[in-house]
Every structure is written in structure tokens, then in C-alpha cells.
Write a protein that holds these residues in place. Structure first.
Motif, PDB file in Angstrom:
ATOM      1  N   ILE A 143     -13.847  13.298 -13.586  1.00  0.00           N
ATOM      2  CA  ILE A 143     -13.041  14.514 -13.596  1.00  0.00           C
ATOM      3  C   ILE A 143     -13.756  15.567 -12.761  1.00  0.00           C
ATOM      4  N   LYS A 144     -13.079  16.073 -11.758  1.00  0.00           N
ATOM      5  CA  LYS A 144     -13.673  17.059 -10.863  1.00  0.00           C
ATOM      6  C   LYS A 144     -13.949  18.366 -11.600  1.00  0.00           C
ATOM      7  N   PRO A 145     -14.920  19.124 -11.122  1.00  0.00           N
ATOM      8  CA  PRO A 145     -15.183  20.424 -11.780  1.00  0.00           C
ATOM      9  C   PRO A 145     -14.060  21.410 -11.511  1.00  0.00           C
ATOM     10  N   ALA A 146     -13.959  22.382 -12.382  1.00  0.00           N
ATOM     11  CA  ALA A 146     -12.927  23.409 -12.228  1.00  0.00           C
ATOM     12  C   ALA A 146     -13.232  24.275 -11.012  1.00  0.00           C
ATOM     13  N   ASN A 147     -12.225  24.498 -10.209  1.00  0.00           N
ATOM     14  CA  ASN A 147     -12.365  25.321  -9.008  1.00  0.00           C
ATOM     15  C   ASN A 147     -11.955  26.748  -9.348  1.00  0.00           C
ATOM     16  N   MET A 148     -12.908  27.551  -9.801  1.00  0.00           N
ATOM     17  CA  MET A 148     -12.600  28.903 -10.242  1.00  0.00           C
ATOM     18  C   MET A 148     -12.180  29.795  -9.076  1.00  0.00           C
ATOM     19  N   ASP A 149     -12.648  29.487  -7.859  1.00  0.00           N
ATOM     20  CA  ASP A 149     -12.222  30.280  -6.702  1.00  0.00           C
ATOM     21  C   ASP A 149     -10.723  30.138  -6.477  1.00  0.00           C
ATOM     22  N   TYR A 274      -4.817  22.478 -14.884  1.00  0.00           N
ATOM     23  CA  TYR A 274      -4.845  23.849 -14.377  1.00  0.00           C
ATOM     24  C   TYR A 274      -4.716  24.854 -15.520  1.00  0.00           C
ATOM     25  N   ILE A 275      -3.779  24.588 -16.435  1.00  0.00           N
ATOM     26  CA  ILE A 275      -3.558  25.492 -17.574  1.00  0.00           C
ATOM     27  C   ILE A 275      -4.754  25.470 -18.521  1.00  0.00           C
ATOM     28  N   HIS A 276      -5.287  24.280 -18.787  1.00  0.00           N
ATOM     29  CA  HIS A 276      -6.415  24.175 -19.712  1.00  0.00           C
ATOM     30  C   HIS A 276      -7.649  24.902 -19.176  1.00  0.00           C
TER      31      HIS A 276
END
Length: 866
Positions: A143-149, A274-276
Motif C-alpha cells: 500500500i503506497k504512502p498517503a500523498n498529503m501534497d 482517499y477518504i480514509h
């Protein structure tokens, strides 16, 4: 015809074992290709060669692709079987733990989920499989890391689109396209994404299916011609081609449905992830959504229903609408070009004029399905949430005997839901009558008319000077045109049906867009807890933006006029409040309900960054000597005392940063996140977790074992909080692995002692306890507070019980009447005088007990006389 004879001679191969199908098939394909490209071969021979060549190529590709996929799956399963057998042969320890997930330094995760496909796919080797069933099958997922940018960038897009309001949300309004374009960036993030490949494959299969439909229509006319002409050999030959072409046609139809389903699931995965990532972020969006008063729709009231049902419906509807639009459009283009040669441009123009007129009529009678679907989803969420509330509070309702009241409310919500569903059905009734009459019967009748135009115009029948050959040709053309016209009518009807589907899609799109917009708004660092700028005041209380001349919905507030102007200092070696107004978050912001005025206190009273007196013992995790913890000096303690609704718990909310600091001069200094634990009034327990999960919360089991912790530490902690008897419910320590609904299994006092066990496990420097012992007996309460002092914790206790004064060093009394507070150090002369006055009041009351008893006896005598 010479070339036909030469090729036929070449095809007469001797019957030998070496001349198998793999030699004959390429030779046959080369022969057919030569016939197709030859200028000498014309007429029916060339057409039949084309039919046979196309049928053989498509059938061969279908068989090869199916065989390759089956071989790949077989090899994969055999490889898995080989690995499982090797695992069984290797010697292993009696107790072995495997991590369910691994957190990488980049923020990515590697999860190991149960893989049931392996055990379900093989039926042989039962003896081996019986052993493999005892081994947990795991599949590795990255699972890829969350892209906060990206999330920060998308917040501006959703905010911009959300400001463009429209009265309706239909296809021909820009609101729908703007919302869908924003969501498509989540569903298909890049051109080279997996969903882009699936979308391209689906379009390719849709084009192939249209071409196959055209090919089958021509073959259908050829078969009818063979029957009328009485040519059994050609009929059998064309029938053979029919069965050959049916294989790739069936494969194509199944592939389209499979791709549509896989794309819908991938869309759902992207959107849910995306929502999570926003909803379950460290900024605690899941809690702060309560204060987002800018959106009062049912989406946020029933957010659990929106995240689950609305997202699923949106993804399914999006893929369904795409397939329902793409297929008819492709059919219209292909069939129109083919029919133009037979019907002429005027006939094709008449067909499309019929479509536009029909579309206009159906459009005028189409009900507002978008709004109706949104209202139905809202009613469904209300009905679901009330049942959830009934389950969570079933014991309390049973004590109150509130069955009749709950039944009335549930029946009311159910009637509302049924009314919304029936409303959709009733609105569809008239539309369905007109739709069926136009699409099924009117278009089919016009199809016969347009298909008969070439025959009527040419007059090619035996009675009018024609012959049998022309009659066969006319019959074939009529069959082909009729089939294509019916297919064209079916494509047009599906296109008209898709308008209704789009109307429903707009409702789902609006709900999902509203949800994500609200999440972005709350996730922002500048979230203002639903405050309105017309209530902004300065420190003196004068209104700086108060007149109606300036809108209260300014997108950018003036400099120095932010709604939340307090300061938070982190990584402080203590907890300090300076001039903080404790205000309930609301639309009025700083003008809201003020609970405490200019609160100021500090724990410890003297901050010494390098002193060990401000640190609790942090050595239990090393497991060096858990039975005799080291002493490093006493900790500081503060008791916050006051009546109900005076703002005691609000202090904890400000410390946890889930409530804002509105006044400019308010300063909160707090330790790092790992050094602070806040214990709420209501103990929380994870759903269906083990007892170990409850003790180490919020640490995950993977982090527990990866950090080198052992269950022996948890056993020692349970003994410290007098809960070791829980382990006797199962042999050994296996009760730590017990899955249960601990909220119902444990009593109130046991739940609160679990909170103290969490404190001992995590070993923070500072602890905030909110009514943490109100369900515990007096002797156990005394023991637990002495335990906190033994391990040198700095703790703050929020309570309304003065009996807890003896466990604390500092007392903070809050008055709900005048919003004032009083801070004093326990043990000083002032504190002693306060305690002495309370004791004297109690002594005075005790001396009056005898007089009260005399009055009671006199009242009893009067009652006996009466």
C-alpha cells in the motif's frame, strides 16, 4: 478460377501423423489470405474467404488467450502448493507470531491478508490440503504512502468547484461536470494508471463487440439467403462460421462485464483510500466534523452511510453509465456508416431526427431522479443509524422499558424510507409507459419502414420483372438492414435509458462531492470550527467586522482578524495555561458560550527542563526488572474541581487540541504527543479486538511485537491494577488472545482499571484523568492513585469529588456561576484553612443529628394519631 484450383491442390495433403492441425491451420490461413487479396477472385468466394479468415483468427486468439490464462493460474497454484509443503516440512517453534502489516520508513505499508483462493482452487492432494488448512494463507499487498501534497492541492479544487452553486444537478448543468471532473482526478490519477489501462481495454472490447455485431448481422443475412436459395452445403458452411464466431463474441461480452466490475472496484478502492486518509488523519477530522456547521445536509449526519453506501453506488453508477453511453454511441457510428450505403444519407438523417425528437420528449417527462435518489439515500442512512443506536444502547433501553417508544421511532423512519422509495417508483411509472412505447414499439416499427425502403424503391421482385436471384438478394439485404435497424434502435434506447441513469448518477455525485469537500474543509489547518466572521472581536470586546456592509462569508479574513488566534507551544516539559478563555466552539466563535474566563495554571509549578522530577519512570519496556521499578523523584499532580457543566472536561479538550483557543493572548504549552495521555470519561475499547489490543491501545499489535515487548509485561501490569484474575479465565496466558466485545464483557470498574493499565504500559510523562475513578470502590481508588505516585507520574485529575484532594498537590476550583477559578497549593495555610472550615461545617451538621431525630419521632407520633 485457376488460382482456386492451385490452392485446392496444395491443400490436399497426405494423411500422415506428422501433418497435424498445427501444420494445416497456418496453410489454410495463408490460402484464405491469398484469396482475400487476389484481384482474380470476386463475388461470393471472396466474401466466404473473408468470413472464414476472420472467424478462424478471432477464435484462435480467444482459445490461445484462454489457454494462456489457465496455464498461468495452474502454474501459480502449483507454486503456492510447493511453498506450503516446504513450510510444513521445516521445523518451527511451538509459538510463532507473524505480523499482519509492516510500516516502512516512507509511510508505505505491507499488509498480509488471508488468501482463500489457493485452498479453494485445488481439489486434489486432500492429505496435503488437510495439513495446509492449519496454516494461515497470507497474501502480500503493498500500500503506497498517503500523498498529503495531493490532498492539500485538491482542497483548493474542491473549494473552488463547491463555490459554483447551481439550482439543479442534471447533465446539462455545469455543476455536474465540475463535480465529476474533480472526482475523476481521484478515480484515475494519472494517464498510466491501472484504471486508464482498464478503461482503454473496455473501449477496445466495446468497439470489437460492435464490429462483431455488424459481422454477425451480415452472416445472418447470408444464412437466410442460403435457406431461401435451397443450398444446404453453403448453409452448413455458414452455420459452421456462425458457431466459430460465437466463441469470440461470447468472450467479448464477458470481458466487458468483467472489466466494468474490476474498474468499479478499483474506483471504489481509490475513493475509499482517499477518504480514509483525510477522515482518519492525525488532525482528527472524524471528531471536528461535528463543528462543521457550513454543511447541514444528511451526508455528514450519516457519514458512515456516505462512506460505505454512497461511494459504492457512485462507483457502480459511474462505470455503468460509461458502458451504457459508450456502447450505444459506438453502435450508432458503426451502424450509421454501414446503413448509409443501403438507406442513403436521407434515411440515416431521418433515423437521427427520430432519435432527437424522442430524446426531447423523454427529457420533458423525465422525473428528477437525482434529487429523489439523494433523498432516498438520506432516509436509508437515518434508518440504518437509528438501528445502530438501538444496538449500542440496548441495555439502557431495556432498563427503561422503552420498547414502545423505540418501535414508534423505527416505524416512522421505515415509513419515511418506504415513502421515498415508492415516490421514485411512482414518478417512474408514467415515464416508463412513454419510454417503452417510444423505444420498444415506435422505434421497432420505424425500423421495419427504413429497412424496407431499398426493396420498395427498387421493386426487385419476380412479379415485377425480377428473378429468384434478386429476390434472394433483397431478402438478404432486408434481413441485414432489419437486424441493424433493430440494433440501432436498441442502441438508441440504451442511450435514452442512460439519461435516466445520469440523472441518478448526479445524486450520488453530489453526495460524494459534498462529503469530500467537507473533509477537505475540516482537514485544513485553518479550519475555524464553523465560526462566522461577523462575530470577530478584539481583546477589548469591540466588534471589528460587525456591519452588514461586509459579508460574513469572506474567503480571506483581514490580517489579524482570524477567528482562532490562540497560541500553542509544543514539546514543553509540562502543561501550562495562560489567559485562556474556555469557549464552546460554535458559529459565534469568540462570542460563543464562555465557560471559564482567563484560565491560568501550570503543572509542575516550577519547570526544570533538565530535572528528573518532571519525568515518570520509562524503563518498564526494557524488561530488565519489571517487578522493582526505579524511583526518580515525586511527580506533580493537579486536581480540577467543580460542579457539572462548569467547563472541567473542556480543559482536557483544549489540551488534546480538539477545541480551539479563540482569544489572542491565550497560550497553551504542552508536552510532545508521546509524553501526554488523555483519559476520557467513557473508556473506549476497540471492536472485536483481543485483550492485548485493549491494554496497549492505541499501539497496534504489530508495533507491540516489533518493539520487543513481551506478554510478561502485560501480565505484570494486570497484577499492578488488580486485574490478574482475568487471565484465569483461560489456561496460561491465552486469554490475552481472546476476541470479545469488551465493552459488554468488562464491568464499569474493570474498564476504568484498564485505563490505568494503559497508562502503566505507555508510561507518558503527563496524564489527564477525567472522572477516571467514579465507578471504582474507595479502597481501589486509593490504591490506583498511590500507584500513580509510586511510578512518579505527573497527572491532572478532573472531578467533582472533594475527597480526591488528599492525592494531589495543587487544587484548581472552578465556579460555574461567575466563570471564575481559584488556584491553591494543597498543604499551604490557605488550603488548611479551607479544609478546616469544611470539617467544622460537617461537625456542626453532625451535632444537629439528634435534634433531627427528635423531630422525626414527633412526626411519626402525629401520623399514628391521624
Amino acid at each position: 478460377m485457376d488460382i482456386l484450383k492451385q490452392r485446392a491442390t496444395c491443400l490436399r495433403l497426405p494423411k500422415r501423423n506428422s501433418q497435424s492441425l498445427q501444420v494445416y491451420l497456418p496453410l489454410l490461413l495463408r490460402h484464405l489470405w491469398t484469396l482475400i487479396n487476389s484481384s482474380e477472385v470476386r463475388g461470393p468466394h471472396k466474401k466466404r474467404a473473408q468470413y472464414v479468415f476472420v472467424s478462424l483468427v478471432l477464435s484462435s486468439l480467444t482459445v490461445l488467450s484462454g489457454t494462456a490464462y489457465a496455464t498461468y493460474r495452474l502454474v501459480q497454484r502449483l507454486h503456492q502448493l510447493y511453498n506450503r509443503v516446504n513450510e510444513l516440512r521445516k521445523p518451527s517453534a511451538v509459538l510463532r507470531r507473524s505480523r499482519s502489516q509492516t510500516q516502512l520508513a516512507s509511510g508505505a505499508r505491507i499488509m498480509h491478508v488471508p488468501d482463500t483462493d489457493f485452498t479453494n482452487g485445488i481439489d486434489t492432494h486432500k492429505s496435503i490440503m488437510s495439513q495446509l488448512q492449519r496454516v494461515k494463507q497470507k497474501r502480500r499487498i503493498f500500500i503506497k504512502p498517503a500523498n498529503m501534497d495531493k490532498y492539500e492541492h485538491d482542497s483548493f479544487i474542491f473549494k473552488s468547484v463547491g463555490q459554483k452553486n447551481a439550482e439543479h444537478s442534471h447533465l446539462f448543468y455545469s455543476k455536474f461536470f465540475n463535480q465529476m471532473s474533480s472526482l475523476l482526478s481521484i478515480l484515475i490519477p494519472t494517464v498510466f494508471d491501472k484504471n486508464s489501462v482498464l478503461l482503454g481495454l473496455q473501449v477496445g472490447f466495446l468497439v470489437l463487440r460492435t464490429w462483431l455485431s455488424l459481422f454477425i448481422a451480415r452472416l445472418d443475412g447470408q444464412i437466410v439467403r442460403d435457406i431461401i436459395a435451397g443450398q444446404p452445403k453453403r448453409f452448413l458452411f455458414d452455420l459452421l462460421i456462425w458457431f466459430m464466431i460465437a466463441l469470440p463474441a461470447s468472450y467479448t461480452n464477458s470481458a466487458i462485464r468483467l472489466l466494468q466490475r474490476k474498474m468499479s472496484l478499483n474506483f471504489r478502492i481509490n475513493l475509499t483510500r482517499y477518504i480514509h486518509d483525510i477522515y482518519l488523519d492525525k488532525r482528527q477530522v472524524y471528531y471536528k466534523l461535528l463543528f462543521d456547521v457550513k454543511n447541514t445536509s444528511s451526508v455528514l449526519k450519516n457519514i458512515d452511510n456516505s462512506i460505505t453506501n454512497d461511494v459504492t453506488r457512485f462507483c457502480d453508477a459511474t462505470c455503468s453509465v460509461f458502458a451504457n453511453i459508450a456502447k450505444p454511441v459506438i453502435d450508432l457510428v458503426f451502424f450509421s456508416f454501414y446503413l448509409r450505403d443501403n438507406l442513403g444519407s436521407l434515411g440515416v438523417a431521418g433515423i437521427f431526427i427520430n432519435y432527437f425528437v424522442s430524446g426531447y420528449v423523454l427529457r420533458s417527462y423525465t422525473p428528477p431522479l437525482g434529487k429523489l435518489s439523494s433523498a432516498s439515500s438520506a432516509a436509508d442512512g437515518d434508518y440504518y443509524n437509528y438501528h445502530l443506536n438501538l444496538i449500542n444502547n440496548n441495555e439502557e433501553i431495556a432498563f427503561y422499558h422503552g420498547t414502545d417508544v423505540e418501535r414508534t421511532k423505527v416505524n416512522g423512519l421505515y415509513d419515511t424510507l418506504m415513502e421515498r422509495i415508492m415516490d421514485i417508483s411512482n414518478k417512474k411509472f408514467k415515464y416508463t409507459i412513454i419510454e417503452d412505447y417510444i423505444l420498444k414499439y415506435t422505434w421497432s416499427g420505424l425500423g421495419y419502414v427504413f429497412a424496407a425502403i431499398p426493396i420498395v424503391m427498387t421493386g426487385g421482385s419476380p412479379g415485377n420483372g425480377g428473378n429468384a436471384s434478386s429476390e434472394q438478394v433483397n431478402m438478404r439485404d432486408f434481413i441485414v438492414n432489419k437486424r441493424l435497424m433493430l440494433s440501432l434502435a436498441d442502441a438508441g434506447s440504451r442511450l435514452m435509458h442512460s439519461i435516466k441513469d445520469i440523472s441518478q448518477l448526479t445524486g450520488y455525485t453530489d453526495r460524494v462531492f459534498t462529503l469530500i469537500s467537507a473533509l477537505h474543509r475540516v482537514h485544513s489547518n485553518k479550519f475555524e470550527f464553523g465560526g462566522d466572521r461577523k462575530y470577530i472581536t478584539d481583546d477589548a470586546g469591540s466588534v471589528t467586522v460587525s456591519s452588514m456592509k461586509r459579508s460574513h462569508s469572506l474567503s480571506k479574513p483581514p490580517v489579524g482578524e482570524d477567528l482562532i488566534r490562540g497560541t500553542i507551544q509544543r514539546n514543553f516539559n509540562g502543561v501550562r495555561f495562560e489567559n485562556i478563555d474556555v469557549i464552546i466552539p460554535s458559529v459565534k466563535a469568540i462570542k460563543g458560550i464562555k465557560l471559564i474566563h482567563k484560565l491560568t495554571f501550570q503543572i509542575p509549578s516550577v519547570i526544570q527542563p533538565d530535572s528528573s522530577t518532571t519525568n515518570s519512570i520509562q524503563d518498564l519496556g526494557s524488561m530488565s526488572n519489571i517487578s522493582t521499578p526505579l524511583m526518580s523523584g515525586p511527580g506533580s499532580s493537579l486536581l480540577i474541581l467543580g460542579s457539572n457543566s462548569c467547563g472541567k472536561s473542556s480543559i482536557q479538550r483544549i489540551i488534546a487540541e480538539i477545541w480551539p483557543i479563540y482569544n489572542k493572548k491565550g497560550l497553551l504549552s504542552k508536552p510532545a504527543e508521546k509524553d501526554l495521555v488523555c483519559i476520557p470519561q467513557k473508556p473506549y475499547f476497540t471492536k472485536s479486538g483481543t485483550l492485548r489490543d485493549q491494554l496497549i491501545y492505541p499501539m497496534s499489535p504489530d508495533q507491540f511485537f516489533d518493539s520487543g515487548y513481551k506478554d510478561a509485561l502485560l501480565v505484570y501490569i494486570l497484577k499492578e491494577v488488580k486485574l490478574e484474575y482475568l487471565l484465569k479465565r483461560a489456561p496460561g496466558w491465552s486469554y490475552l488472545d481472546q476476541h470479545d466485545d469488551w465493552r459488554d464483557v468488562l464491568s464499569g470498574g474493570e474498564k476504568q482499571r484498564i485505563n490505568f493499565a494503559r497508562i502503566l504500559f505507555h508510561r507518558p510523562k503527563f496524564v489527564v484523568l477525567d472522572e477516571a475513578t467514579n465507578a471504582i470502590s474507595v479502597d481501589m481508588e486509593d490504591y490506583l492513585f498511590q500507584l500513580l505516585k509510586t511510578y512518579n507520574f505527573n497527572f491532572m485529575t478532573i472531578s467533582q469529588r472533594p475527597s480526591l484532594i488528599k492525592y494531589h498537590d495543587v487544587l484548581l476550583e472552578i465556579s460555574a456561576e461567575d466563570k471564575s477559578w481559584h488556584l491553591q497549593t494543597l498543604g499551604t495555610d490557605e488550603a488548611i484553612v479551607t479544609i478546616d472550615s469544611e470539617m467544622s461545617e460537617l461537625d456542626t451538621k453532625l451535632r444537629e443529628v439528634k435534634s433531627w431525630e427528635t423531630e422525626r419521632d414527633e412526626l411519626k407520633k402525629r401520623l399514628e394519631v391521624i
